[in-house]
Write a protein that holds these residues in place. Structure first.
Motif, short mmCIF file in Angstrom:
data_model
loop_
_atom_site.label_atom_id
_atom_site.label_comp_id
_atom_site.label_asym_id
_atom_site.label_seq_id
_atom_site.Cartn_x
_atom_site.Cartn_y
_atom_site.Cartn_z
N THR A 68 -17.10 -56.91 14.93
CA THR A 68 -18.51 -57.48 16.17
C THR A 68 -17.66 -59.22 16.43
OG1 THR A 68 -20.09 -56.64 15.38
CG2 THR A 68 -20.61 -58.02 16.75
N VAL A 69 -17.66 -59.88 15.58
CA VAL A 69 -17.14 -61.39 16.22
C VAL A 69 -15.51 -61.32 16.49
CG1 VAL A 69 -16.43 -63.49 15.11
CG2 VAL A 69 -19.06 -62.35 13.84
N ALA A 70 -15.31 -61.16 15.61
CA ALA A 70 -13.24 -60.93 16.15
C ALA A 70 -13.61 -60.12 17.57
CB ALA A 70 -12.69 -59.76 15.81
N ALA A 71 -14.51 -59.25 17.84
CA ALA A 71 -14.43 -58.45 19.36
C ALA A 71 -14.35 -59.54 20.40
CB ALA A 71 -15.30 -57.31 19.09
N THR A 72 -15.07 -60.70 20.36
CA THR A 72 -15.60 -60.86 21.52
C THR A 72 -14.44 -62.44 21.70
OG1 THR A 72 -16.60 -62.67 19.81
CG2 THR A 72 -17.94 -61.33 20.68
N LEU A 73 -13.70 -62.34 20.66
CA LEU A 73 -12.26 -63.67 20.65
C LEU A 73 -11.45 -63.38 21.96
CD1 LEU A 73 -11.34 -63.75 17.15
CD2 LEU A 73 -12.65 -65.37 18.71
N PRO A 74 -11.51 -62.16 21.86
CA PRO A 74 -9.79 -61.75 23.26
C PRO A 74 -11.06 -62.43 24.93
CG PRO A 74 -10.22 -60.32 21.73
CD PRO A 74 -11.40 -60.99 21.48
N THR A 75 -11.94 -62.15 25.03
CA THR A 75 -13.60 -62.14 26.18
C THR A 75 -13.11 -63.98 26.02
OG1 THR A 75 -13.83 -59.91 26.19
CG2 THR A 75 -15.23 -62.20 27.65
N PHE A 76 -13.57 -64.08 24.93
CA PHE A 76 -14.06 -66.03 25.12
C PHE A 76 -12.78 -66.64 25.36
CE2 PHE A 76 -13.04 -69.70 22.34
CZ PHE A 76 -14.55 -70.78 23.16
N ALA A 77 -10.93 -66.01 25.23
CA ALA A 77 -9.91 -66.96 25.37
C ALA A 77 -10.13 -66.52 26.83
CB ALA A 77 -9.07 -66.29 24.54
N SER A 78 -10.11 -65.43 27.43
CA SER A 78 -9.95 -64.77 29.19
C SER A 78 -11.00 -66.29 29.72
CB SER A 78 -10.06 -64.17 29.36
OG SER A 78 -9.31 -63.30 28.51
N LEU A 79 -11.88 -66.19 29.34
CA LEU A 79 -12.98 -67.31 30.15
C LEU A 79 -11.77 -68.91 29.96
CD1 LEU A 79 -16.54 -65.37 29.22
CD2 LEU A 79 -14.27 -64.89 32.22
N SER A 80 -12.23 -68.62 28.61
CA SER A 80 -11.20 -70.25 28.57
C SER A 80 -10.15 -70.91 29.00
CB SER A 80 -11.74 -70.49 26.93
OG SER A 80 -12.62 -70.51 26.65
N MET A 101 -24.02 -52.08 21.66
CA MET A 101 -23.18 -51.12 21.18
C MET A 101 -22.73 -51.74 19.79
SD MET A 101 -18.88 -50.29 21.38
CE MET A 101 -18.11 -51.71 21.58
N TRP A 102 -22.76 -52.71 19.16
CA TRP A 102 -22.38 -53.14 18.30
C TRP A 102 -23.24 -53.59 17.14
CZ3 TRP A 102 -17.31 -53.54 16.07
CH2 TRP A 102 -16.67 -53.70 16.87
N ALA A 103 -24.51 -53.69 17.80
CA ALA A 103 -25.83 -54.02 17.18
C ALA A 103 -26.19 -52.63 16.59
CB ALA A 103 -26.91 -54.46 18.24
N GLY A 104 -25.92 -51.19 17.39
CA GLY A 104 -26.34 -50.23 17.04
C GLY A 104 -25.56 -49.28 16.02
N LEU A 105 -24.25 -50.01 15.40
CA LEU A 105 -23.22 -50.46 14.55
C LEU A 105 -23.45 -51.02 13.81
CD1 LEU A 105 -21.33 -48.30 13.85
CD2 LEU A 105 -19.25 -49.94 14.89
N VAL A 106 -24.42 -52.03 13.54
CA VAL A 106 -24.32 -52.99 12.49
C VAL A 106 -25.21 -52.14 12.13
CG1 VAL A 106 -25.53 -54.98 11.93
CG2 VAL A 106 -23.29 -55.24 13.21
N TRP A 107 -26.77 -52.02 12.52
CA TRP A 107 -27.82 -51.46 11.99
C TRP A 107 -27.54 -49.65 10.71
CZ3 TRP A 107 -30.62 -46.38 12.58
CH2 TRP A 107 -30.74 -46.23 11.65
N TRP A 108 -26.72 -48.77 11.84
CA TRP A 108 -25.92 -47.75 10.74
C TRP A 108 -25.17 -48.27 9.82
CZ3 TRP A 108 -21.43 -45.81 9.46
CH2 TRP A 108 -22.11 -44.63 8.66
#
Length: 98
Positions: free
Chosen positions: A24-36, A1-8
């Motif tokens: 795109t980078v910020a959207a990964t932070l919540p998952t990283f926090a949960s997994l950490s 999803m994000w890759a397509g949006l970056v291209w567009w």
């Protein structure tokens, strides 16, 4: 999803591209926090003010109304950082409890 949006965004506006990359980078932070937190022994947390469902809904909105894309990305950044902070705070409290 994000890759397509970056291209567009890269095809249309440098400003939009920068916002999409930051979001795109910020959207990964919540998952990283949960997994950490889970890796440290706390409960894996989901939800928050801007969980995955809300981030996806905002991307759909940004695609539907491209002129809003920088604002939508700014909301993704702010919401993702807030969600990450809340998840980390909850994990810290859980891990510090006796």
């Amino acid at each position: 999803m994000w890759a397509g949006l970056v291209w567009w965004a890269g095809q249309h506006s440098t400003t939009a591209l920068v916002w999409v990359l930051v979001a795109t980078v910020a959207a990964t932070l919540p998952t990283f926090a949960s997994l950490s937190a889970a890796g440290a022994g706390a409960t894996r947390r989901n939800g928050g003010p801007l969980g995955k469902t809300e981030r996806c809904a905002l991307v759909v909105l940004g695609c539907a109304i491209p002129t809003w894309l920088p604002w939508v990305c700014a909301l993704v950044v702010l919401g993702s950082v807030a969600t990450t902070a809340l998840r980390l705070r909850s994990a810290r409290a859980e891990l510090a409890a006796p």
